[in-house]
Enzyme design. Structure first.
Site, PDB file in Angstrom:
ATOM      1  N   HIS A  17      46.415  40.394  27.940  1.00  0.00           N
ATOM      2  CA  HIS A  17      46.690  39.046  28.460  1.00  0.00           C
ATOM      3  C   HIS A  17      45.378  38.359  28.824  1.00  0.00           C
ATOM      4  O   HIS A  17      44.294  38.900  28.571  1.00  0.00           O
ATOM      5  CB  HIS A  17      47.676  39.090  29.625  1.00  0.00           C
ATOM      6  CG  HIS A  17      47.244  39.927  30.798  1.00  0.00           C
ATOM      7  ND1 HIS A  17      46.023  39.767  31.434  1.00  0.00           N
ATOM      8  CD2 HIS A  17      47.862  40.938  31.462  1.00  0.00           C
ATOM      9  CE1 HIS A  17      45.926  40.613  32.429  1.00  0.00           C
ATOM     10  NE2 HIS A  17      47.031  41.357  32.460  1.00  0.00           N
ATOM     11  N   HIS A  20      42.556  40.402  30.624  1.00  0.00           N
ATOM     12  CA  HIS A  20      41.751  41.277  29.763  1.00  0.00           C
ATOM     13  C   HIS A  20      40.804  40.434  28.905  1.00  0.00           C
ATOM     14  O   HIS A  20      39.650  40.807  28.677  1.00  0.00           O
ATOM     15  CB  HIS A  20      42.638  42.115  28.837  1.00  0.00           C
ATOM     16  CG  HIS A  20      43.702  42.901  29.555  1.00  0.00           C
ATOM     17  ND1 HIS A  20      45.035  42.659  29.388  1.00  0.00           N
ATOM     18  CD2 HIS A  20      43.612  43.917  30.444  1.00  0.00           C
ATOM     19  CE1 HIS A  20      45.740  43.495  30.149  1.00  0.00           C
ATOM     20  NE2 HIS A  20      44.892  44.275  30.806  1.00  0.00           N
ATOM     21  N   CYS A 125      49.944  57.007  42.259  1.00  0.00           N
ATOM     22  CA  CYS A 125      50.482  55.752  41.726  1.00  0.00           C
ATOM     23  C   CYS A 125      50.290  55.759  40.213  1.00  0.00           C
ATOM     24  O   CYS A 125      49.157  55.753  39.732  1.00  0.00           O
ATOM     25  CB  CYS A 125      49.784  54.540  42.342  1.00  0.00           C
ATOM     26  SG  CYS A 125      50.252  52.995  41.514  1.00  0.00           S
ATOM     27  N   CYS A 128      48.339  52.721  38.725  1.00  0.00           N
ATOM     28  CA  CYS A 128      46.879  52.854  38.823  1.00  0.00           C
ATOM     29  C   CYS A 128      46.379  54.096  38.108  1.00  0.00           C
ATOM     30  O   CYS A 128      45.197  54.226  37.859  1.00  0.00           O
ATOM     31  CB  CYS A 128      46.409  52.976  40.269  1.00  0.00           C
ATOM     32  SG  CYS A 128      46.742  51.587  41.328  1.00  0.00           S
ATOM     33  N   CYS A 142      51.531  50.643  46.982  1.00  0.00           N
ATOM     34  CA  CYS A 142      50.257  50.322  46.346  1.00  0.00           C
ATOM     35  C   CYS A 142      50.188  48.810  46.199  1.00  0.00           C
ATOM     36  O   CYS A 142      51.124  48.190  45.684  1.00  0.00           O
ATOM     37  CB  CYS A 142      50.177  50.985  44.966  1.00  0.00           C
ATOM     38  SG  CYS A 142      49.000  50.176  43.866  1.00  0.00           S
ATOM     39  N   HIS A 145      50.306  47.368  42.519  1.00  0.00           N
ATOM     40  CA  HIS A 145      51.533  47.540  41.739  1.00  0.00           C
ATOM     41  C   HIS A 145      52.813  47.343  42.538  1.00  0.00           C
ATOM     42  O   HIS A 145      53.908  47.446  41.990  1.00  0.00           O
ATOM     43  CB  HIS A 145      51.515  48.904  41.039  1.00  0.00           C
ATOM     44  CG  HIS A 145      50.408  48.990  40.027  1.00  0.00           C
ATOM     45  ND1 HIS A 145      49.183  49.533  40.314  1.00  0.00           N
ATOM     46  CD2 HIS A 145      50.333  48.524  38.764  1.00  0.00           C
ATOM     47  CE1 HIS A 145      48.401  49.428  39.247  1.00  0.00           C
ATOM     48  NE2 HIS A 145      49.072  48.817  38.303  1.00  0.00           N
ATOM     49  N   LYS A 295      50.482  36.166  40.938  1.00  0.00           N
ATOM     50  CA  LYS A 295      50.022  37.288  40.138  1.00  0.00           C
ATOM     51  C   LYS A 295      50.590  37.155  38.722  1.00  0.00           C
ATOM     52  O   LYS A 295      51.748  36.776  38.555  1.00  0.00           O
ATOM     53  CB  LYS A 295      50.519  38.594  40.782  1.00  0.00           C
ATOM     54  CG  LYS A 295      49.852  39.802  40.201  1.00  0.00           C
ATOM     55  CD  LYS A 295      50.383  41.092  40.793  1.00  0.00           C
ATOM     56  CE  LYS A 295      50.099  42.176  39.765  1.00  0.00           C
ATOM     57  NZ  LYS A 295      49.694  43.429  40.264  1.00  0.00           N
ATOM     58  N   LYS A 298      54.794  40.007  33.807  1.00  0.00           N
ATOM     59  CA  LYS A 298      55.843  39.778  32.823  1.00  0.00           C
ATOM     60  C   LYS A 298      57.153  39.409  33.505  1.00  0.00           C
ATOM     61  O   LYS A 298      57.883  38.562  33.025  1.00  0.00           O
ATOM     62  CB  LYS A 298      56.039  41.037  31.985  1.00  0.00           C
ATOM     63  CG  LYS A 298      55.389  40.920  30.641  1.00  0.00           C
ATOM     64  CD  LYS A 298      55.898  42.035  29.767  1.00  0.00           C
ATOM     65  CE  LYS A 298      55.636  41.740  28.314  1.00  0.00           C
ATOM     66  NZ  LYS A 298      55.977  42.885  27.473  1.00  0.00           N
TER      67      LYS A 298
END
Ligand code: MSP
Length: 472
Positions: A17, A20, A125, A128, A142, A145, A295, A298
């Protein structure tokens, strides 16, 4: 002189996305800049394919991990092609050479006495792919996430990371191992001050990984596997250093976001110290993007994909919009609205208008023949400091100056009633355009090339419209 630059290798649990893309474009710009300066470049990027996270994603997609990874790795490669990323090598951690070198490396670490067997008990996690201490959690979850980590208790091999805390601290304090920005460096240092613990480096219940050479019931912890890519991508293995390794090691710059700085600044140099290899010269951790303040995710349906960006704006403008959105190192927010506005303001109106006005006037009134005057535009200082946003800012100011100069001198009237003066001004403007094109090359390779080409021919023509306005 050589320059070795890396991006993280991204997880293939999904396609890439805009986040990245941001890291990868930034690395590409810096690699191109160093190349332009005459350095020999090795630019690494790639994908991280092993571990529970990927195995779970493959299962969800109803595919074998290998087929799933093939598909996703292709998505990354396609996205980078669309964005005109000129990497030297794209590594996949399922590459056979990489897997073999990972095994040999673990064998060596074991032989050197840095590995011992014990039992891991704690929290993990999967998002991660990291062990979590209670300090890492907020309301038991976490932060990255938004999930409670899993309780885990299993037999595991450990790496004696605790042996390297002091020497690492000393190398960071002395500046031998640079971590930027400053605030991030201080976070790493204060983490090191609290003492490094040994880490678990094998998993018994994760089949999708590289088998541990001295105990095939275990696979190598995915972060250890992943870090080694920065070596294996050069063709390195513990028995054969390879020509690329001898030429390019250590990395001159490793880029990542703040989410993975801590693991990078602890486990990775720990492994290198255990292997007696020189540490990277410099780390840079940039910030995180949100989309319209949220954030990117999806489930929220707000993800911006590189393919969509390129379809709407083209490769060069997408690169520009990503890097000019936020000072490199700070958190930022992007949205389609903001990007569209910026595209129209900076590229269609700003740069596009400048080119078409100046080239048109030269073609119509001077038969396309004007000798450019030297112009100055200096971005080197910013580029060396990795201030990509500021470098683009300086280029933009030059464009604004030139457009204003055209308006204020009313050059379209001068070409009729004071031709020598008009010629002088157009020569200055043409010089500025050449400099702008040159400076844009690492950021917008095609645009930069086209501008310089169009503006340096003997008989100048108006040329194509580079950035048509985009209406909502
Ligand atoms: N596989 C590990 C890295 C191993 S490197 C030895 C990993 N992969 S990841 O797919 O999660 O990629 C994380 C990186 O992607 C970040 O450090 C950053 O470079 C980039 N980004 C992912 N989301 C991002 C944003 N929302 N904003 C900015 N960068 C983002 O961690």
């Amino acid at each position: 002189m050589k320059y070795y630059i890396t991006t993280p290798i991204y997880y293939v649990n999904d396609r890439p996305h805009a986040g990245h893309a941001y890291t990868t474009v930034a690395a590409d710009v810096l690699a191109r800049w160093q190349k332009q300066k005459g350095r020999d470049i090795f630019f690494e990027t790639g994908v991280d394919e092993h571990g529970a996270k990927i195995a779970e994603a493959a299962k969800k997609a109803g595919l074998e991990p290998r087929d799933f990874c093939d598909e996703k790795a292709r998505d990354f490669q396609n996205a980078w092609k669309l964005l005109n990323i000129d990497y030297s090598a794209f590594i996949r951690t399922t590459d056979k050479n990489h897997e073999k070198s990972v095994q040999k490396t673990l064998e060596i670490l074991n032989n050197k006495g840095f590995i011992y067997k014990s039992e891991y008990e704690g929290l993990y996690c999967v998002g991660c792919e990291q062990y979590k201490s209670l300090d890492d959690l907020v309301d038991g979850k976490c932060l990255d996430h938004q999930k409670e980590p899993e309780k885990m208790k299993e037999e595991s091999y450990f790496f004696k990371l605790s042996a390297f805390g002091d020497i690492l601290k000393q190398k960071i304090y002395s500046g031998e191992f640079k971590i930027e920005p400053e605030a991030r460096r201080n976070e790493v240092l204060s983490f090191l001050e609290s003492g490094l613990k040994d880490i678990s480096i094998s998993r018994k219940n994760v089949a999708w990984g590289v088998p541990l050479p001295f105990d095939k019931e275990h696979t190598v912890y995915v972060w250890v596997d992943a870090f080694l890519n920065y070596l294996t991508v050069l063709g390195w293995n513990p028995d054969d250093q390879s020509d690329n390794f001898k030429k390019f090691w250590p990395p001159d710059l490793q880029i990542m976001a703040k989410d993975i700085l801590r693991v990078h600044a602890t486990i990775w140099p720990g492994i290198l110290l255990a292997l007696d290899l020189p540490l990277p010269q410099r780390f840079f951790a940039h910030g995180f993007f949100t989309i319209n303040g949220q954030k990117m995710s999806k489930s929220l349906g707000n993800v911006i994909w590189p393919e969509e960006l390129v379809q709407k704006f083209g490769a060069d403008a997408s690169r520009y919009l990503l890097l000019s959105s936020t000072p490199f190192g700070q958190d930022g927010d992007i949205s389609w609205e903001k990007m569209m506005e910026k595209y129209n303001a900076d590229l269609a109106n700003g740069l596009g208008n400048l080119l078409s006005r100046v080239l048109n006037l030269i073609e119509k009134n001077f038969d396309g023949r004007i000798k450019a005057e030297k112009s100055d535009l200096e971005i080197s200082g910013f580029m060396e400091n990795l201030q990509l946003f500021e470098a683009l800012q300086v280029i933009k100011e030059k464009i604004n100056w030139a457009n204003k100069y055209i308006d204020e001198t009313k050059i379209w009237e001068l070409v009729k009633n004071d031709k020598p003066k008009a010629e002088k001004i157009l020569a200055e403007l043409l010089g500025a355009i050449l400099k702008i094109g040159e400076s844009l090359k690492p950021f917008m390779p095609e645009t930069g090339r086209k501008i310089v080409e169009t503006a340096s021919v003997e008989k100048i023509k108006k040329g194509e419209i580079l950035f048509p306005r985009i209406e909502n």
